[in-house]
Write a protein that holds these residues in place. Structure first.
Motif, PDB file in Angstrom:
ATOM      1  N   VAL A 199      -3.094   5.362  -2.415  1.00  0.00           N
ATOM      2  CA  VAL A 199      -4.586   6.651  -2.193  1.00  0.00           C
ATOM      3  C   VAL A 199      -3.890   7.829  -1.572  1.00  0.00           C
ATOM      4  O   VAL A 199      -2.581   7.356  -1.409  1.00  0.00           O
ATOM      5  CB  VAL A 199      -5.426   6.148  -1.205  1.00  0.00           C
TER       6      VAL A 199
ATOM      7  N   ARG B 123       0.973  -0.633   0.231  1.00  0.00           N
ATOM      8  CA  ARG B 123       0.222  -0.158   0.216  1.00  0.00           C
ATOM      9  C   ARG B 123       0.957   0.998  -0.027  1.00  0.00           C
ATOM     10  O   ARG B 123       1.693   1.542   0.606  1.00  0.00           O
ATOM     11  CB  ARG B 123      -0.842  -0.001   1.104  1.00  0.00           C
TER      12      ARG B 123
ATOM     13  N   ARG C 136      -3.712   9.013  -8.501  1.00  0.00           N
ATOM     14  CA  ARG C 136      -4.540   8.816  -9.140  1.00  0.00           C
ATOM     15  C   ARG C 136      -4.232   7.827 -10.077  1.00  0.00           C
ATOM     16  O   ARG C 136      -4.731   6.829 -10.732  1.00  0.00           O
ATOM     17  CB  ARG C 136      -5.907   9.651  -9.507  1.00  0.00           C
TER      18      ARG C 136
ATOM     19  N   LEU D  83      -7.239  -0.799   4.454  1.00  0.00           N
ATOM     20  CA  LEU D  83      -7.152  -0.205   2.336  1.00  0.00           C
ATOM     21  C   LEU D  83      -7.802  -2.296   2.333  1.00  0.00           C
ATOM     22  O   LEU D  83      -6.804  -2.774   2.231  1.00  0.00           O
ATOM     23  CB  LEU D  83      -6.708   0.246   1.615  1.00  0.00           C
TER      24      LEU D  83
ATOM     25  N   ALA E 276      -2.314   5.222  -8.812  1.00  0.00           N
ATOM     26  CA  ALA E 276      -3.802   3.442  -8.289  1.00  0.00           C
ATOM     27  C   ALA E 276      -3.685   3.404  -9.569  1.00  0.00           C
ATOM     28  O   ALA E 276      -3.645   1.984  -9.662  1.00  0.00           O
ATOM     29  CB  ALA E 276      -5.001   4.270  -8.087  1.00  0.00           C
TER      30      ALA E 276
ATOM     31  N   ARG F 145      -8.324   6.231  -3.919  1.00  0.00           N
ATOM     32  CA  ARG F 145      -9.343   6.882  -3.390  1.00  0.00           C
ATOM     33  C   ARG F 145      -9.159   8.593  -2.704  1.00  0.00           C
ATOM     34  O   ARG F 145      -7.812   7.874  -2.712  1.00  0.00           O
ATOM     35  CB  ARG F 145     -10.345   5.977  -2.270  1.00  0.00           C
ATOM     36  N   TYR F 146      -9.447   9.567  -2.401  1.00  0.00           N
ATOM     37  CA  TYR F 146      -9.205  10.321  -1.601  1.00  0.00           C
ATOM     38  C   TYR F 146      -9.669  10.461   0.210  1.00  0.00           C
ATOM     39  O   TYR F 146     -11.051  10.963  -0.712  1.00  0.00           O
ATOM     40  CB  TYR F 146      -9.501  12.272  -2.471  1.00  0.00           C
TER      41      TYR F 146
ATOM     42  N   ASP G 146     -10.406  -0.154  -3.109  1.00  0.00           N
ATOM     43  CA  ASP G 146     -10.122   1.463  -2.441  1.00  0.00           C
ATOM     44  C   ASP G 146      -9.186   2.144  -3.665  1.00  0.00           C
ATOM     45  O   ASP G 146      -8.852   3.107  -2.662  1.00  0.00           O
ATOM     46  CB  ASP G 146      -9.474   1.391  -0.533  1.00  0.00           C
ATOM     47  N   THR G 147      -8.245   1.275  -3.912  1.00  0.00           N
ATOM     48  CA  THR G 147      -7.402   2.088  -4.982  1.00  0.00           C
ATOM     49  C   THR G 147      -7.601   3.402  -5.553  1.00  0.00           C
ATOM     50  O   THR G 147      -9.177   3.092  -6.122  1.00  0.00           O
ATOM     51  CB  THR G 147      -6.568   1.408  -5.911  1.00  0.00           C
TER      52      THR G 147
ATOM     53  N   ASP H  83     -14.578   9.431   2.622  1.00  0.00           N
ATOM     54  CA  ASP H  83     -14.428  10.038   1.137  1.00  0.00           C
ATOM     55  C   ASP H  83     -14.370  11.404   1.457  1.00  0.00           C
ATOM     56  O   ASP H  83     -15.060  11.773   2.065  1.00  0.00           O
ATOM     57  CB  ASP H  83     -15.160   9.934   0.144  1.00  0.00           C
TER      58      ASP H  83
END
Length: 225
Positions: free
Chosen positions: A173, A126, A159, A207, A162, A214-215, A211-212, A222
């Motif tokens: 993330v 992660r 992003r 995680l 990811a 995400r903010y 979930d990859t 979120d």
């Protein structure tokens, strides 16, 4: 026991993360920029392995990465700065803003690229890009423009990473620690650094691949892009 790399551990959130993680028995490698930061880290987390580099210095980062041979399970890209005094849309210190972008936006990417071979070998790896709620385009306000822009850019990088790494099962993330009472956050911030960091660690550990990209805030909620 996971192997955590905490980047920017000389003070504030990074230092507290190294302290909490070593206290609970995790294996920690932590980076600082200078000798003063190294002294603070060694006092707070004496069992952490240490690296020294500036996230603006690609060669130094890659040299540090070459000092590690074991897989990295969790990478917390935390090092950041607030930026120049003049950073409004009407009065910008452009040189200072460019230096801030190098630290806050490109610095974490330099770190990820240098350490990625070790992350790819990690257990359920992660990557957490430590951002800010001020990186949200939904948040109003016109103060600290350079800082906001640097975090918007970091969010986009998170992003993209990811999307590029999902097929390799590497979770990425963007995560905001909240407004925290640190040197950067100031004494009026509502959130204690220990509480923020505890949330960051817990959220990181929960995680999943879904979930990859995400903010998130430090509690796992979120944040609007």
């Amino acid at each position: 026991m996971a192997h955590w790399l905490v980047v920017g551990a000389s003070r504030g959130i990074g230092l507290e993360a190294a302290r909490q993680l070593t206290a609970r028995g995790e294996r920690v490698t932590a980076s600082v920029r200078d000798a003063k930061g190294l002294a603070a880290l060694e006092a707070a987390a004496p069992r952490a392995a240490t690296l020294q580099f500036d996230t603006r210095d690609e060669a130094a980062i890659r040299a540090a990465a070459n000092q590690i041979s074991d897989p990295i399970d969790r990478l917390i890209a935390n090092a950041a700065a607030y930026g120049p005094k003049r950073q409004s849309s009407l009065d910008m210190d452009f040189d200072g803003a460019l230096d801030l972008l190098s630290t806050n936006t490109l610095g974490p990417l330099r770190v990820v690229q240098a350490f990625l071979p070790l992350v790819r070998r990690g257990r359920a790896p992660r990557i957490v890009m430590m951002t800010s709620i001020l990186g949200s385009m939904a948040i109003e306000g016109t103060f600290n423009v350079a800082y906001r822009v640097s975090k918007v850019g970091l969010n986009k990088i998170a992003r993209c990473l990811a999307a590029d790494l999902k097929k390799e099962n590497v979770i990425v993330v963007a995560m905001s620690p909240g407004w925290v009472r640190t040197d950067m956050g100031g004494p009026d911030a509502p959130l204690d650094v220990a509480d923020s960091v505890a949330g960051v660690i817990e959220t990181t550990e929960t995680l999943k691949l879904a979930d990859t990209g995400r903010y998130l805030d430090y509690r796992g909620a979120d944040i609007p892009w």
